[in-house]
Design a protein around this motif. Structure first.
Motif, PDB file in Angstrom:
ATOM      1  N   ARG A 134     -15.863   0.738  -6.494  1.00 25.19           N
ATOM      2  CA  ARG A 134     -16.280   2.017  -7.039  1.00 25.19           C
ATOM      3  C   ARG A 134     -16.154   2.770  -5.785  1.00 25.19           C
ATOM      4  O   ARG A 134     -16.452   2.425  -4.717  1.00 25.19           O
ATOM      5  CB  ARG A 134     -17.711   2.146  -7.742  1.00 25.19           C
ATOM      6  N   CYS A 135     -15.809   3.879  -5.792  1.00 26.85           N
ATOM      7  CA  CYS A 135     -16.048   5.009  -4.505  1.00 26.85           C
ATOM      8  C   CYS A 135     -17.300   5.365  -4.406  1.00 26.85           C
ATOM      9  O   CYS A 135     -18.121   5.773  -5.161  1.00 26.85           O
ATOM     10  CB  CYS A 135     -14.983   6.107  -4.906  1.00 26.85           C
ATOM     11  N   PRO A 136     -17.799   5.299  -2.969  1.00 28.79           N
ATOM     12  CA  PRO A 136     -19.078   5.546  -2.521  1.00 28.79           C
ATOM     13  C   PRO A 136     -19.284   7.057  -2.437  1.00 28.79           C
ATOM     14  O   PRO A 136     -20.449   7.258  -2.532  1.00 28.79           O
ATOM     15  CB  PRO A 136     -19.212   4.924  -0.823  1.00 28.79           C
ATOM     16  N   TYR A 137     -18.245   7.759  -2.545  1.00 26.10           N
ATOM     17  CA  TYR A 137     -18.561   9.153  -2.613  1.00 26.10           C
ATOM     18  C   TYR A 137     -18.656   9.765  -3.952  1.00 26.10           C
ATOM     19  O   TYR A 137     -19.700  10.765  -4.252  1.00 26.10           O
ATOM     20  CB  TYR A 137     -17.467   9.857  -1.848  1.00 26.10           C
ATOM     21  N   CYS A 138     -17.771   9.696  -4.858  1.00 27.04           N
ATOM     22  CA  CYS A 138     -17.849  10.200  -6.245  1.00 27.04           C
ATOM     23  C   CYS A 138     -18.169   9.166  -7.268  1.00 27.04           C
ATOM     24  O   CYS A 138     -18.147   9.627  -8.360  1.00 27.04           O
ATOM     25  CB  CYS A 138     -16.563  11.094  -6.624  1.00 27.04           C
ATOM     26  N   ALA A 139     -18.332   7.814  -7.019  1.00 25.42           N
ATOM     27  CA  ALA A 139     -18.384   6.887  -7.873  1.00 25.42           C
ATOM     28  C   ALA A 139     -17.223   6.546  -8.886  1.00 25.42           C
ATOM     29  O   ALA A 139     -17.507   5.838 -10.135  1.00 25.42           O
ATOM     30  CB  ALA A 139     -19.838   7.197  -9.036  1.00 25.42           C
ATOM     31  N   GLU A 140     -16.107   6.944  -8.602  1.00 27.27           N
ATOM     32  CA  GLU A 140     -15.050   6.942  -9.323  1.00 27.27           C
ATOM     33  C   GLU A 140     -14.471   5.228  -9.366  1.00 27.27           C
ATOM     34  O   GLU A 140     -14.591   4.885  -8.245  1.00 27.27           O
ATOM     35  CB  GLU A 140     -13.590   7.604  -9.023  1.00 27.27           C
ATOM     36  N   GLU A 141     -14.354   4.775 -10.265  1.00 27.52           N
ATOM     37  CA  GLU A 141     -13.917   3.238 -10.315  1.00 27.52           C
ATOM     38  C   GLU A 141     -12.360   3.131  -9.959  1.00 27.52           C
ATOM     39  O   GLU A 141     -12.014   1.996  -9.790  1.00 27.52           O
ATOM     40  CB  GLU A 141     -14.267   2.633 -11.637  1.00 27.52           C
ATOM     41  N   ASN A 142     -11.538   4.183  -9.923  1.00 25.28           N
ATOM     42  CA  ASN A 142     -10.095   3.929  -9.555  1.00 25.28           C
ATOM     43  C   ASN A 142      -9.897   4.034  -8.144  1.00 25.28           C
ATOM     44  O   ASN A 142      -9.919   5.366  -7.625  1.00 25.28           O
ATOM     45  CB  ASN A 142      -9.444   4.866 -10.405  1.00 25.28           C
ATOM     46  N   THR A 143      -9.865   3.159  -7.307  1.00 19.26           N
ATOM     47  CA  THR A 143      -9.623   3.372  -5.915  1.00 19.26           C
ATOM     48  C   THR A 143      -8.416   2.496  -5.639  1.00 19.26           C
ATOM     49  O   THR A 143      -7.984   1.488  -6.372  1.00 19.26           O
ATOM     50  CB  THR A 143     -10.751   2.933  -4.909  1.00 19.26           C
ATOM     51  N   GLN A 144      -7.723   2.962  -4.765  1.00 25.47           N
ATOM     52  CA  GLN A 144      -6.440   2.215  -4.158  1.00 25.47           C
ATOM     53  C   GLN A 144      -6.468   1.529  -2.808  1.00 25.47           C
ATOM     54  O   GLN A 144      -7.129   2.238  -1.871  1.00 25.47           O
ATOM     55  CB  GLN A 144      -5.245   3.245  -3.841  1.00 25.47           C
ATOM     56  N   VAL A 145      -6.032   0.300  -2.687  1.00 22.11           N
ATOM     57  CA  VAL A 145      -5.867  -0.528  -1.258  1.00 22.11           C
ATOM     58  C   VAL A 145      -4.973  -0.055  -0.683  1.00 22.11           C
ATOM     59  O   VAL A 145      -3.603  -0.011  -1.157  1.00 22.11           O
ATOM     60  CB  VAL A 145      -5.904  -2.044  -1.736  1.00 22.11           C
ATOM     61  N   LYS A 146      -5.084   0.798   0.515  1.00 24.57           N
ATOM     62  CA  LYS A 146      -4.150   1.275   1.386  1.00 24.57           C
ATOM     63  C   LYS A 146      -3.654   0.127   2.492  1.00 24.57           C
ATOM     64  O   LYS A 146      -2.427   0.146   3.006  1.00 24.57           O
ATOM     65  CB  LYS A 146      -4.745   2.284   2.245  1.00 24.57           C
ATOM     66  N   ASP A 147      -4.762  -0.669   2.889  1.00 22.60           N
ATOM     67  CA  ASP A 147      -4.448  -1.698   4.009  1.00 22.60           C
ATOM     68  C   ASP A 147      -5.175  -2.728   3.789  1.00 22.60           C
ATOM     69  O   ASP A 147      -6.464  -2.588   3.545  1.00 22.60           O
ATOM     70  CB  ASP A 147      -4.413  -1.033   5.430  1.00 22.60           C
ATOM     71  N   SER A 148      -4.436  -4.086   3.899  1.00 20.45           N
ATOM     72  CA  SER A 148      -5.412  -5.210   3.871  1.00 20.45           C
ATOM     73  C   SER A 148      -4.967  -5.867   5.165  1.00 20.45           C
ATOM     74  O   SER A 148      -3.938  -6.308   5.684  1.00 20.45           O
ATOM     75  CB  SER A 148      -5.130  -6.253   2.762  1.00 20.45           C
ATOM     76  N   ARG A 149      -6.403  -6.693   5.728  1.00 18.79           N
ATOM     77  CA  ARG A 149      -5.991  -7.624   6.826  1.00 18.79           C
ATOM     78  C   ARG A 149      -7.165  -8.509   7.101  1.00 18.79           C
ATOM     79  O   ARG A 149      -8.335  -8.098   6.708  1.00 18.79           O
ATOM     80  CB  ARG A 149      -5.631  -6.897   8.229  1.00 18.79           C
ATOM     81  N   SER A 150      -6.985  -9.752   7.592  1.00 25.77           N
ATOM     82  CA  SER A 150      -7.912 -10.538   8.014  1.00 25.77           C
ATOM     83  C   SER A 150      -8.930 -10.282   9.191  1.00 25.77           C
ATOM     84  O   SER A 150      -8.270  -9.487  10.039  1.00 25.77           O
ATOM     85  CB  SER A 150      -7.472 -11.874   8.427  1.00 25.77           C
ATOM     86  N   THR A 151     -10.080 -10.550   9.201  1.00 22.80           N
ATOM     87  CA  THR A 151     -10.849 -10.274  10.083  1.00 22.80           C
ATOM     88  C   THR A 151     -10.621 -11.139  11.331  1.00 22.80           C
ATOM     89  O   THR A 151      -9.824 -12.003  11.179  1.00 22.80           O
ATOM     90  CB  THR A 151     -12.537 -10.279  10.026  1.00 22.80           C
ATOM     91  N   GLU A 152     -11.033 -10.830  12.650  1.00 23.17           N
ATOM     92  CA  GLU A 152     -10.885 -11.757  13.837  1.00 23.17           C
ATOM     93  C   GLU A 152     -10.908 -13.130  13.726  1.00 23.17           C
ATOM     94  O   GLU A 152     -10.091 -13.911  14.062  1.00 23.17           O
ATOM     95  CB  GLU A 152     -11.695 -11.187  14.825  1.00 23.17           C
ATOM     96  N   ASP A 153     -11.984 -13.488  13.006  1.00 25.12           N
ATOM     97  CA  ASP A 153     -12.429 -14.801  12.823  1.00 25.12           C
ATOM     98  C   ASP A 153     -11.956 -15.356  11.437  1.00 25.12           C
ATOM     99  O   ASP A 153     -12.054 -16.565  11.153  1.00 25.12           O
ATOM    100  CB  ASP A 153     -13.718 -15.051  12.858  1.00 25.12           C
ATOM    101  N   GLY A 154     -11.132 -14.600  10.771  1.00 29.13           N
ATOM    102  CA  GLY A 154     -10.452 -15.237   9.400  1.00 29.13           C
ATOM    103  C   GLY A 154     -11.578 -15.376   8.304  1.00 29.13           C
ATOM    104  O   GLY A 154     -11.096 -16.093   7.154  1.00 29.13           O
ATOM    105  N   ALA A 155     -12.767 -15.028   8.500  1.00 34.32           N
ATOM    106  CA  ALA A 155     -13.681 -15.304   7.567  1.00 34.32           C
ATOM    107  C   ALA A 155     -13.887 -14.242   6.358  1.00 34.32           C
ATOM    108  O   ALA A 155     -14.470 -14.593   5.500  1.00 34.32           O
ATOM    109  CB  ALA A 155     -14.973 -15.518   8.151  1.00 34.32           C
TER     110      ALA A 155
END
Length: 163
Positions: A2-23
């Motif tokens: 859910r979008c924190p600004y307008c509460a729309e449930e349709n959001t798109q992932v633009k970029d994914s990556r692991s955090t530094e510790d991989g957790a």
């Protein structure tokens, strides 16, 4: 998500990556309606934990409460955020891998005390003052006196220390 600004449930992932510790996985998202951009984090949760408070009340474990307590204890200390995040993740992993679905608040506090003691003496004393419910100056005095003795013994046991 859910979008924190307008509460729309349709959001798109633009970029994914692991955090530094991989957790965790960090995902940059954009809302298809309002165009708002935000970041989410996904973490592996091995099991649902329930915290048993001193009063006997039970509540779901909340990582953010742990993060807040540690942030308060380490405020204005020159500690790296990545080190604190690894410490918090380590405590959570210890709790989740214990095999118990319920964990006492005292056990969590003990893990935090142990981790802070190894990391920073001032943060350790700050956390202990709340965790152990210090009510008078003599409580601080006794605690710091014990800490000073431990630090002195540790330094004399180190190579090159005074024996």
């Amino acid at each position: 998500m859910r979008c924190p600004y307008c509460a729309e449930e349709n959001t798109q992932v633009k970029d994914s990556r692991s955090t530094e510790d991989g957790a965790a996985i960090r995902r940059r998202r954009v809302c298809s309606v309002c165009g708002g951009r935000f970041t989410t984090f996904e973490r592996v949760q091995l099991r649902e934990l329930t915290v048993v408070k001193r009063s006997g009340k039970r509540e779901p474990f909340d990582r953010t409460k742990l993060e807040r307590a540690i942030a308060i204890a380490t405020r204005k200390r020159s500690l790296d955020d990545a080190v604190l995040e690894r410490m918090i993740s380590g405590i959570v992993r210890q709790l989740e891998s214990s095999g118990e679905a319920e964990v006492g608040a005292a056990e969590i506090g003990g893990h935090v005390m142990e981790a802070l003691r190894a990391l920073d003496d001032v943060a350790y004393v700050r956390f202990a003052s709340v965790y152990r419910n210090f009510s008078e100056a003599k409580d601080f005095e006794a605690f710091v006196s014990d800490l000073a003795e431990t630090v002195s013994a540790r330094q004399s046991a180190e190579p090159g220390g005074t024996n």
